[in-house]
Every structure is written in structure tokens, then in C-alpha cells.
Design a protein around this motif. Structure first.
Motif, PDB file in Angstrom:
ATOM      1  N   HIS A   1      33.999 -44.302  -8.305  1.00  0.00           N
ATOM      2  CA  HIS A   1      33.275 -45.525  -8.887  1.00  0.00           C
ATOM      3  C   HIS A   1      32.321 -45.965  -7.694  1.00  0.00           C
ATOM      4  CE1 HIS A   1      32.399 -49.296 -11.152  1.00  0.00           C
ATOM      5  NE2 HIS A   1      33.086 -50.035 -10.072  1.00  0.00           N
ATOM      6  N   ALA A   2      32.758 -45.871  -6.461  1.00  0.00           N
ATOM      7  CA  ALA A   2      31.859 -46.265  -5.369  1.00  0.00           C
ATOM      8  C   ALA A   2      30.719 -45.168  -5.505  1.00  0.00           C
ATOM      9  CB  ALA A   2      32.513 -46.209  -4.091  1.00  0.00           C
ATOM     10  N   ALA A   3      30.917 -44.015  -5.330  1.00  0.00           N
ATOM     11  CA  ALA A   3      29.749 -43.079  -5.571  1.00  0.00           C
ATOM     12  C   ALA A   3      28.766 -43.376  -6.454  1.00  0.00           C
ATOM     13  CB  ALA A   3      30.316 -41.605  -5.296  1.00  0.00           C
ATOM     14  N   MET A   4      29.418 -43.973  -7.735  1.00  0.00           N
ATOM     15  CA  MET A   4      28.309 -43.734  -8.915  1.00  0.00           C
ATOM     16  C   MET A   4      27.478 -45.297  -8.570  1.00  0.00           C
ATOM     17  SD  MET A   4      28.752 -41.455 -10.994  1.00  0.00           S
ATOM     18  CE  MET A   4      28.066 -41.833 -12.324  1.00  0.00           C
ATOM     19  N   LEU A   5      28.226 -46.228  -8.128  1.00  0.00           N
ATOM     20  CA  LEU A   5      27.539 -47.490  -7.818  1.00  0.00           C
ATOM     21  C   LEU A   5      26.385 -47.344  -6.504  1.00  0.00           C
ATOM     22  CD1 LEU A   5      30.357 -50.125  -7.675  1.00  0.00           C
ATOM     23  CD2 LEU A   5      28.557 -49.871  -9.410  1.00  0.00           C
ATOM     24  N   ALA A   6      26.785 -46.614  -5.704  1.00  0.00           N
ATOM     25  CA  ALA A   6      25.772 -46.436  -4.459  1.00  0.00           C
ATOM     26  C   ALA A   6      24.485 -45.373  -5.214  1.00  0.00           C
ATOM     27  CB  ALA A   6      26.456 -45.902  -3.309  1.00  0.00           C
ATOM     28  N   LEU A   7      24.948 -44.368  -5.963  1.00  0.00           N
ATOM     29  CA  LEU A   7      24.075 -43.407  -6.459  1.00  0.00           C
ATOM     30  C   LEU A   7      22.940 -44.260  -7.106  1.00  0.00           C
ATOM     31  CD1 LEU A   7      25.901 -40.306  -7.217  1.00  0.00           C
ATOM     32  CD2 LEU A   7      24.098 -40.544  -5.657  1.00  0.00           C
ATOM     33  N   GLU A   8      23.603 -45.204  -7.954  1.00  0.00           N
ATOM     34  CA  GLU A   8      22.697 -46.023  -8.846  1.00  0.00           C
ATOM     35  C   GLU A   8      21.673 -46.954  -8.311  1.00  0.00           C
ATOM     36  OE1 GLU A   8      23.107 -46.142 -12.570  1.00  0.00           O
ATOM     37  OE2 GLU A   8      20.949 -46.981 -12.279  1.00  0.00           O
ATOM     38  N   GLU A   9      22.092 -47.434  -6.874  1.00  0.00           N
ATOM     39  CA  GLU A   9      21.355 -48.155  -5.985  1.00  0.00           C
ATOM     40  C   GLU A   9      20.267 -47.604  -5.397  1.00  0.00           C
ATOM     41  OE1 GLU A   9      22.609 -51.513  -5.654  1.00  0.00           O
ATOM     42  OE2 GLU A   9      20.933 -52.135  -4.315  1.00  0.00           O
ATOM     43  N   VAL A  10      20.406 -46.124  -4.923  1.00  0.00           N
ATOM     44  CA  VAL A  10      19.434 -45.419  -4.370  1.00  0.00           C
ATOM     45  C   VAL A  10      18.785 -44.658  -5.327  1.00  0.00           C
ATOM     46  CG1 VAL A  10      20.583 -45.330  -2.296  1.00  0.00           C
ATOM     47  CG2 VAL A  10      20.873 -43.454  -3.736  1.00  0.00           C
ATOM     48  N   GLY A  11      18.809 -44.829  -6.497  1.00  0.00           N
ATOM     49  CA  GLY A  11      17.954 -44.043  -7.919  1.00  0.00           C
ATOM     50  C   GLY A  11      18.510 -42.632  -7.886  1.00  0.00           C
ATOM     51  N   GLY A  12      19.714 -42.352  -7.194  1.00  0.00           N
ATOM     52  CA  GLY A  12      19.916 -40.984  -7.547  1.00  0.00           C
ATOM     53  C   GLY A  12      19.449 -40.211  -6.475  1.00  0.00           C
ATOM     54  N   ASP A  13      18.849 -40.640  -5.339  1.00  0.00           N
ATOM     55  CA  ASP A  13      17.778 -39.899  -4.497  1.00  0.00           C
ATOM     56  C   ASP A  13      18.586 -39.714  -3.098  1.00  0.00           C
ATOM     57  OD1 ASP A  13      16.001 -38.772  -2.842  1.00  0.00           O
ATOM     58  OD2 ASP A  13      14.877 -40.770  -2.696  1.00  0.00           O
ATOM     59  N   LEU A  14      19.136 -38.427  -2.811  1.00  0.00           N
ATOM     60  CA  LEU A  14      19.847 -38.064  -1.665  1.00  0.00           C
ATOM     61  C   LEU A  14      19.069 -37.295  -0.752  1.00  0.00           C
ATOM     62  CD1 LEU A  14      23.116 -37.138  -3.430  1.00  0.00           C
ATOM     63  CD2 LEU A  14      22.789 -39.304  -1.982  1.00  0.00           C
ATOM     64  N   SER A  15      17.694 -37.251  -0.931  1.00  0.00           N
ATOM     65  CA  SER A  15      16.727 -36.302  -0.365  1.00  0.00           C
ATOM     66  C   SER A  15      16.744 -36.576   1.158  1.00  0.00           C
ATOM     67  CB  SER A  15      15.498 -36.029  -1.036  1.00  0.00           C
ATOM     68  OG  SER A  15      14.977 -37.498  -1.038  1.00  0.00           O
ATOM     69  N   ASP A  16      17.071 -37.727   1.681  1.00  0.00           N
ATOM     70  CA  ASP A  16      17.175 -38.214   3.071  1.00  0.00           C
ATOM     71  C   ASP A  16      18.465 -37.756   3.605  1.00  0.00           C
ATOM     72  OD1 ASP A  16      18.521 -39.883   1.548  1.00  0.00           O
ATOM     73  OD2 ASP A  16      17.952 -41.837   2.730  1.00  0.00           O
ATOM     74  N   GLY A  17      19.072 -36.808   3.166  1.00  0.00           N
ATOM     75  CA  GLY A  17      20.267 -36.503   3.700  1.00  0.00           C
ATOM     76  C   GLY A  17      21.432 -37.609   3.483  1.00  0.00           C
ATOM     77  N   GLY A  18      20.968 -38.273   2.355  1.00  0.00           N
ATOM     78  CA  GLY A  18      22.092 -39.339   1.980  1.00  0.00           C
ATOM     79  C   GLY A  18      22.239 -40.512   3.049  1.00  0.00           C
ATOM     80  N   ALA A  19      21.194 -40.890   4.115  1.00  0.00           N
ATOM     81  CA  ALA A  19      21.228 -41.895   4.879  1.00  0.00           C
ATOM     82  C   ALA A  19      21.227 -43.192   3.996  1.00  0.00           C
ATOM     83  CB  ALA A  19      19.973 -42.006   5.549  1.00  0.00           C
ATOM     84  N   ALA A  20      20.357 -43.322   3.005  1.00  0.00           N
ATOM     85  CA  ALA A  20      20.252 -44.541   2.287  1.00  0.00           C
ATOM     86  C   ALA A  20      21.418 -44.828   1.363  1.00  0.00           C
ATOM     87  CB  ALA A  20      19.066 -44.543   1.429  1.00  0.00           C
ATOM     88  N   PHE A  21      21.867 -43.587   0.955  1.00  0.00           N
ATOM     89  CA  PHE A  21      23.180 -43.662   0.055  1.00  0.00           C
ATOM     90  C   PHE A  21      24.411 -44.221   0.996  1.00  0.00           C
ATOM     91  CE2 PHE A  21      26.993 -41.148  -1.349  1.00  0.00           C
ATOM     92  CZ  PHE A  21      27.162 -41.728  -2.368  1.00  0.00           C
ATOM     93  N   ARG A  22      24.380 -43.680   1.986  1.00  0.00           N
ATOM     94  CA  ARG A  22      25.637 -44.290   2.913  1.00  0.00           C
ATOM     95  C   ARG A  22      25.293 -45.767   3.315  1.00  0.00           C
ATOM     96  NH1 ARG A  22      25.373 -38.758   4.504  1.00  0.00           N
ATOM     97  NH2 ARG A  22      24.014 -39.116   6.232  1.00  0.00           N
ATOM     98  N   ALA A  23      24.376 -46.033   3.639  1.00  0.00           N
ATOM     99  CA  ALA A  23      23.909 -47.436   3.950  1.00  0.00           C
ATOM    100  C   ALA A  23      24.188 -48.382   2.800  1.00  0.00           C
ATOM    101  CB  ALA A  23      22.319 -47.824   4.347  1.00  0.00           C
TER     102      ALA A  23
END
Lengths: 321, 412
Positions: B314-336
């Protein structure tokens, strides 16, 4: 000459394969193959199936972790030049001790004794916190640095494992042609006659076990560096059985069969879960292994050799037609 | 015969081809699908699947693909599984693992892959996040000590136990559970004269049974599955009837359902857990109903594993939604996003993280009761809100007590 057919591709593979295939498939296969080779050696030339080879590998792996850098704060760090021979020596001594205990038993009795030693060692590592750090074991067991990189990077570790594998195969082939190696085979074939000739059988048996300890130990050190850790799970019942499976499906006729068995086993182990419902992937592994044992009773390597032989025969016949 | 051989080789080779679309977001899941914990691991997978289904199977217009791999409770296998997910399948988000020592191993591994984010499944070892935490390892849940919050106080103040012996398995998770119990129990004035550490999978507890001091008021048992059944059976058969206090995986439905002679001994036994089967709150009722509907063959109620893997997914999905599914920065925004994420847990509390990326949770003190049909169940008798990893103590003091082990903590 025949070896070049295998060796040249093996040397070139790192330039075509991804890190995953290089490290997780090939390097892991080589390492498991080296440990299985120590079992194939004993089974083929001494006629004894030992279940304690994973423990011998574990002795060396634990030694390299205890005497080297690790992240659990246990052990005495020693320089590389000291700890490497020390780890191998400890594995040889452990092998010799097992050989001494099992020297009078053959067949199923030797299996029982070595299995008991293997399982006892597993429970000992799990309970002992002073030397083995119990259940959790050692983590952060890093190989030495290679310039500004590490021997643990995929390519260096692959070449290192390949080199060690070649040395181990060469050592086995040299050993079995030496007088001591011939005495070991004589113990296998006719221990009674050997005694009648006045040659004691104890020493060749212990020597063969110590030698297998050296090979298993080499694999055990590589395994600790590859996993960057060693724990009670590295010497448990699972690895004991894995090593046996690899030896059997690879075939015991020739030392290199262990590596054939290892690569098949590793590929199955990694990818079976993608092929079948994830509740049942172990069923697929079991069926394939069973099929191999039924279809190739002398191991996959012998099967391949037979196929090549049959193809050659056919090729030789064709012009005559 | 020859066809069989060809079929087998083809099968082995075809394993190499794994189809995947480039636009999909791939989430790796590591759970235990073999051996003694397989049923628990399977329930963990159900939890992640529910979390994905909650979001409609996609985030920001991209489909989410789950790649499930199995470990076997050993740290080595968890590391191999994670490497396979990262290097072969190219995942950047992993949910898992299940068991304590696996968590420690993946925490170490995560340092080598800074672009990958690992969100813990249900592993509960303390040091995974407390000492030397890793920037990209998250635990949306508690550790084994947090899961015991409230029990020590309840045992001492409400039940009046002064002296308790401990029987537990000999590895990191039970150590952490014992710490959670003892830190409250000893602070309240209780004593623990003796601890017995037994290997996992032990079948014969007779030496332990007869060594337990006769003058203790209760025994704290932190054993899992068949170990708990074996110990309780042998203890009861030896003619003892000292009350039991249970660990989080000791008093569980599989143990309570076993048709064993120790049933009566367990009635009224307290335990600590983050997940109660019969808990009367709207969120939990909804979660249980969704679980029962999606998995008619599943367990009677979501287990601790389904619950925690759900929170990870659930946490992964919420955070992915927040960053628009974009992990191209090495996931930095996702982790933030993950760092500051808050959401409502299935048990009703607000899940949020401390600075070590470990969850601040609500915990339950439960007791065993007899249902009307005669079967045993557990019910919540107390909810402890906002349990953090230091159990409310000052971080410095808590760390100064040293890592948990057989001998730490101690109050004989």
C-alpha cells in the motif's frame, strides 16, 4: 586440446553476458560445482559418498569470515596472506578428522556418519555465538580489493572462480595419478588385498578426505565472498542435499561433471518459479531432476558425451551411403 | 524417451525468456513459499495483491506487474532472491522479506543498490532499522519488541505476575520479542529468573520442561508454529499448569486450532500482536471482508503477514501515485514521498515512520477466549497507541542498553 572448446568460450562470456547471468548463474554454478567436485572426487575415487562436504566448505567460509573483515564485530582480523592459507588448512584438517572418524565405514554407514557430522556441525554453528555468531552468522564478508575495485565485482569474481575451478579439476586429475591417488583407488577396489600387500588403508582414506576438504574449502571461501556472508544456513540440510543433487545429475564419471550438474541446478533453481504456478515451483524442480536421473543414469555429462559419440558415428557413416 | 529429454531441455532453456512491457511498473515481492513458513508466506503475497488491487492494478496510468520470488527463511536465499529481482528483472521497488534474519541481510544488501527501494514485508528484527539503518530500507510496521507493547505491564499490574520464566527460540526475532516483554515487565518490578533458548524445529522439550523453576508465576513462550504446539503439549503432559504468556506468533490461530490437550491451559493467556483476528473496528472489518472475498480459500482472517505485506504494498502504491510512477531519478523522489507518508492502517491507526524509517504503530494486548462453538479465538483487551521503536524510551538510553541477545536484557 579438448579443453579449449570449453575454456575459450568460458573466458569470453563476461563480454557478452549481463552481470546477472555472469554472477548469479555462472559464478554461482562454478562455486557450487567446486564444492560438488569434492564430493564427486570422493565418490568416484574412494567410493565413499560424503554428506559432510557442505560442512567442509562452511569451515573455510567461517574461517575467512572470522579472521577477516565482517560487520558483526566477532573475530580476529588477520592479513589476507595469513587467513587464506589458514582457512584452507582448517578445511583440510576438518576433512582429515572426518576421514579419520569414517575410515572404517563404507556405503550406507559412511553416509550416515558423514550426515551426522554435517548436521551436528549445522546445529553447532547455530547455537554457538562465540565463534559462529549463531543463527545470524557473519555478514559483510568482503573479498580483498583489486586496485580501486573489488574481487567481489561480477567479472573479477567470475574469473577468480573459473581459475579456482580449473586448478581444482587439474589437482584432482593430478592427485588420482599420483602414487597416493592410486592407493586411494586401490582402497576403493580391494581394501583386503591392499592390507594383504602390507599397505595400511587408513592413511590413503584420511588423505583423500583432507584433499576433498581442500577443494570444498576453496569453494567455501569463494561462496562466502560471493554471498558476502556466511551463516548456519550455508551449512544446513539444504546445502548438503544440493551438493549431492549436483554431483548426481552432473555425473560421477569425470570431475567436470559436477560443473554441468551445477549449472543445470542453478538455472532450475532461479527460473522454475517463472514457469509454473508459484505454489508449485518445487514440484517442477523435482520432476526435472527426476527426469534427469531416469533419462541419464550416468549423469548429464555422460549423456552429452554419448550424444556427441552417436552424432559422430552417424557423420562417419554418411559418406559410405 | 528421446522426446522426453528434448522436452526437458526445452523447458529448462525457455526459463530464460521472461516477457515484460517497458511501460509497466515492476514491483518485486520476496516471500517464503517453501518449507515450514510456506502458508504464512502465501498469506503475505495475498496482502500485496490486495494492495495492488485497491489501486485498481495501476498507478499514474501505468500497469503494475508483480514479480514474486521465493526465499526459504535463510538470509542467503533472501539476498539471492533480491539480486535476481534487481539484476535480472530490473525492479526498483521490492516488498519483502518475511523473516527476521532475512530483513537484516536485505538491509545490508540495500546499501549496494542505492537506486532500489526495499519496503519490508513482515520481518521483525530490531536492528534492521534501529542500529546502522540503510537509507533505502523502509519498514511500515513494527519490530518484534513493538509487537509486545502493553503485555509486560498487563502481566504485572493486571494479572499480578511477579516472576516469569522465558522459553523462546534462539534467534533474532524472539530476542526482540523478549526485549519488548521484559522492558515493561522489569520496569514494573517483575523479575525473570531464567531464560531457555531452544533451536528452531526442536521436537523434545523435556529437558526444558523439568528445568523451569517451580516458583514462577507464569511462563513467557515465544515459539512459533509446531514448536509452540510441541512445547505446550509436553509441558501440559508433564503435569504442570503454570499460566502462559504468549509471543506474537505463539498465540496464533494455527496453534489455537490444534486439537491438543493444552487448550484449557491457554484460556485467558495474554499475548501481544499488531494483528487481531476478531477486532471490532470499521477499518478492520472492511479489510477482513475484502480479504475473505478475494481469497475464499485463504485463512479465516488476514494474518500478521497479510496485514504487513499489505501495508508495504500500500505504501509503495501511494508513493508511486504521488511521483507519477516515475523512478527514473533512482527513486529519490519516491523515497522522499515515502519518508513523509501517512496512511490509515487496516487496524485503524495512522501509520507513519520515525527518522530511521521504522513504523510507529498501534499494538494490541489480546487474550485467548472460548467461542460459543467451543473453539478458541483471541480478542483484544487493550490497544496501545503510538508505539515507537524505542518503546517510549529516550533513544540514547535505549541504544546504550546494547543489542538484544540471549543475555540482554536481564533482570533475574
Amino acid at each position: 586440446m579438448r579443453y579449449l572448446i570449453v575454456l575459450i568460450p568460458a573466458l569470453l562470456l563476461p563480454f557478452v553476458l549481463t552481470d546477472f547471468w555472469l554472477a548469479q548463474v555462472l559464478t554461482r554454478s562454478l562455486i557450487l560445482g567446486i564444492i560438488a567436485l569434492s564430493l564427486s572426487f570422493l565418490a568416484t575415487y574412494l567410493g565413499v559418498v560424503s554428506f559432510a562436504q557442505a560442512s567442509l566448505a562452511g569451515v573455510a567460509g567461517y574461517a575467512i569470515a572470522y579472521f577477516g573483515p565482517n560487520t558483526v564485530g566477532i573475530g580476529v582480523p588477520l592479513p589476507f596472506i595469513v587467513k587464506l592459507p589458514l582457512a584452507l588448512l582448517l578445511a583440510m584438517i576438518a576433512g582429515a578428522l572426518i576421514g579419520f572418524v569414517a575410515r572404517r565405514s563404507r556405503g550406507i554407514y559412511a553416509i550416515m556418519i558423514t550426515l551426522a557430522i554435517g548436521v551436528a556441525f549445522f546445529y553447532f554453528t547455530r547455537q554457538n555465538y562465540v565463534l559462529f555468531n549463531g543463527f545470524t552468522g557473519f555478514s559483510g564478508v568482503l573479498p580483498p580489493a583489486l586496485g580501486d575495485r573489488s574481487w567481489g565485482d561480477p567479472r573479477p569474481l567470475y574469473y577468480l572462480s573459473l581459475g579456482v575451478a580449473i586448478i581444482c579439476v587439474a589437482m584432482v586429475q593430478g592427485f588420482v595419478r599420483s602414487p597416493l591417488g592410486l592407493a586411494v583407488q586401490a582402497v576403493r577396489d580391494a581394501p583386503g588385498r591392499l592390507l594383504a600387500l602390507g599397505i595400511p588403508t587408513t592413511f590413503p582414506i584420511i588423505a583423500a578426505f583432507a584433499f576433498s576438504g581442500l577443494i570444498a574449502g576453496s569453494g567455501g571461501i569463494l561462496n562466502a565472498w560471493f554471498q558476502e556472508r556466511v551463516s548456519s544456513f550455508s551449512v544446513g540440510f539444504g546445502p548438503i542435499i544440493d551438493i549431492l543433487i549436483i554431483s548426481v545429475i552432473g555425473g560421477l564419471r569425470h570431475p567436470t561433471g559436477a560443473f554441468v550438474g551445477a549449472i543445470v541446478y542453478v538455472i532450475l533453481d532461479i527460473f522454475a518459479i517463472d514457469l509454473i504456478d508459484r505454489d508449485r515451483f518445487n514440484l517442477l524442480i523435482g520432476i526435472v531432476l527426476l527426469a534427469i536421473v531416469v533419462a541419464a543414469p550416468n549423469g548429464l555429462q555422460q549423456l552429452a558425451i554419448d550424444w556427441v559419440g552417436a552424432l559422430r558415428k552417424r557423420a562417419a557413416k554418411t559418406p559410405a551411403n | 524417451m528421446k522426446n522426453l529429454k528434448i522436452a526437458v531441455s526445452a523447458l529448462a532453456l525457455s526459463a530464460a525468456a521472461v516477457p515484460a512491457s517497458a511501460d509497466d511498473i515492476k514491483i518485486g515481492v520476496i516471500s517464503i513459499l517453501e518449507g515450514a513458513f510456506a502458508a504464512l508466506g502465501q498469506d503475505g503475497i495475498r496482502g500485496v495483491e490486495m494492495a495492488i488491487a485497491d489501486a485498481g492494478g495501476s498507478v499514474a496510468g501505468k500497469d503494475v506487474e508483480l514479480i514474486v520470488v521465493s526465499s526459504d527463511a535463510s538470509p542467503d536465499s533472501a539476498v539471492a532472491a533480491a539480486r535476481r529481482l534487481i539484476e535480472q528483472d530490473g525492479v526498483q521497488v521490492i516488498v519483502g522479506p518475511l523473516s527476521g534474519s532475512e530483513g537484516l541481510a536485505l538491509r545490508d544488501l540495500s546499501r549496494s543498490y542505492p537506486e532500489v527501494t526495499i519496503i519490508n514485508g513482515s520481518s521483525g528484527a530490531q536492528d534492521t532499522t534501529l542500529r546502522d539503518p540503510s537509507e533505502n530500507f523502509y519498514r511500515f510496521g513494527g519490530d518484534g519488541a513493538q509487537w509486545m507493547a502493553g503485555v509486560g505491564t498487563y502481566a504485572h499490574d493486571t494479572l499480578g505476575y511477579e516472576k516469569v520464566a522465558i522459553v523462546a527460540e534462539d534467534y533474532s526475532f524472539p530476542y526482540t520479542q523478549v526485549l519488548g516483554f521484559m522492558s515493561e515487565f522489569c520496569a514494573a518490578g517483575g523479575t525473570v529468573p531464567e531464560k531457555f533458548w531452544t533451536p528452531i524445529g526442536n521436537a523434545d522439550y523435556s529437558s526444558v520442561v523439568y528445568s523451569i523453576p517451580q516458583d514462577v508465576d507464569a511462563i513467557f513462550v515465544a515459539l512459533g508454529g509446531s514448536d509452540a504446539v510441541s512445547f505446550l503439549t509436553q509441558y501440559q503432559q508433564a503435569g504442570f499448569n503454570t499460566p502462559i504468556i504468549g509471543g506474537s506468533i505463539t498465540i496464533d490461530q494455527t496453534v489455537l486450532s490444534s486439537d491438543a490437550s493444552f487448550r484449557d491451559m491457554l484460556l485467558g493467556a495474554p499475548a501481544g500482536t499488531p494483528t487481531v483476528s476478531d477486532f471490532d473496528s470499521p477499518e478492520w472489518t472492511a479489510f477482513s471482508a475484502a480479504y475473505a472475498e478475494a481469497y475464499p480459500d485463504g485463512l479465516g482472517a488476514p494474518s500478521i503477514f497479510a496485514h504487513h505485506y499489505y501495508m508495504g504494498g500500500h505504501a509503495a502504491m501511494l508513493a508511486l501515485e504521488e511521483v507519477g510512477g516515475d523512478l527514473s531519478d533512482g527513486g529519490a523522489a519516491f523515497r522522499a514521498v515515502l519518508d513523509d507518508l501517512e496512511f490509515v492502517q487496516p487496524t485503524g491507526g495512522i501509520m507513519r515512520l520515525d527518522e530511521n524509517r521504522n513504523g510507529i504503530v498501534d499494538n494490541f494486548v489480546i487474550e485467548v477466549f472460548e467461542r460459543e462453538d467451543g473453539s478458541l479465538g483471541t480478542r483484544a483487551i487493550e490497544v496501545v497507541k503510538d508505539v515507537n521503536q524505542t518503546l517510549g524510551q529516550d533513544l540514547e538510553t535505549f541504544l546504550a542498553a546494547g543489542p538484544v541477545s540471549r543475555d540482554n536484557p536481564s533482570c533475574p
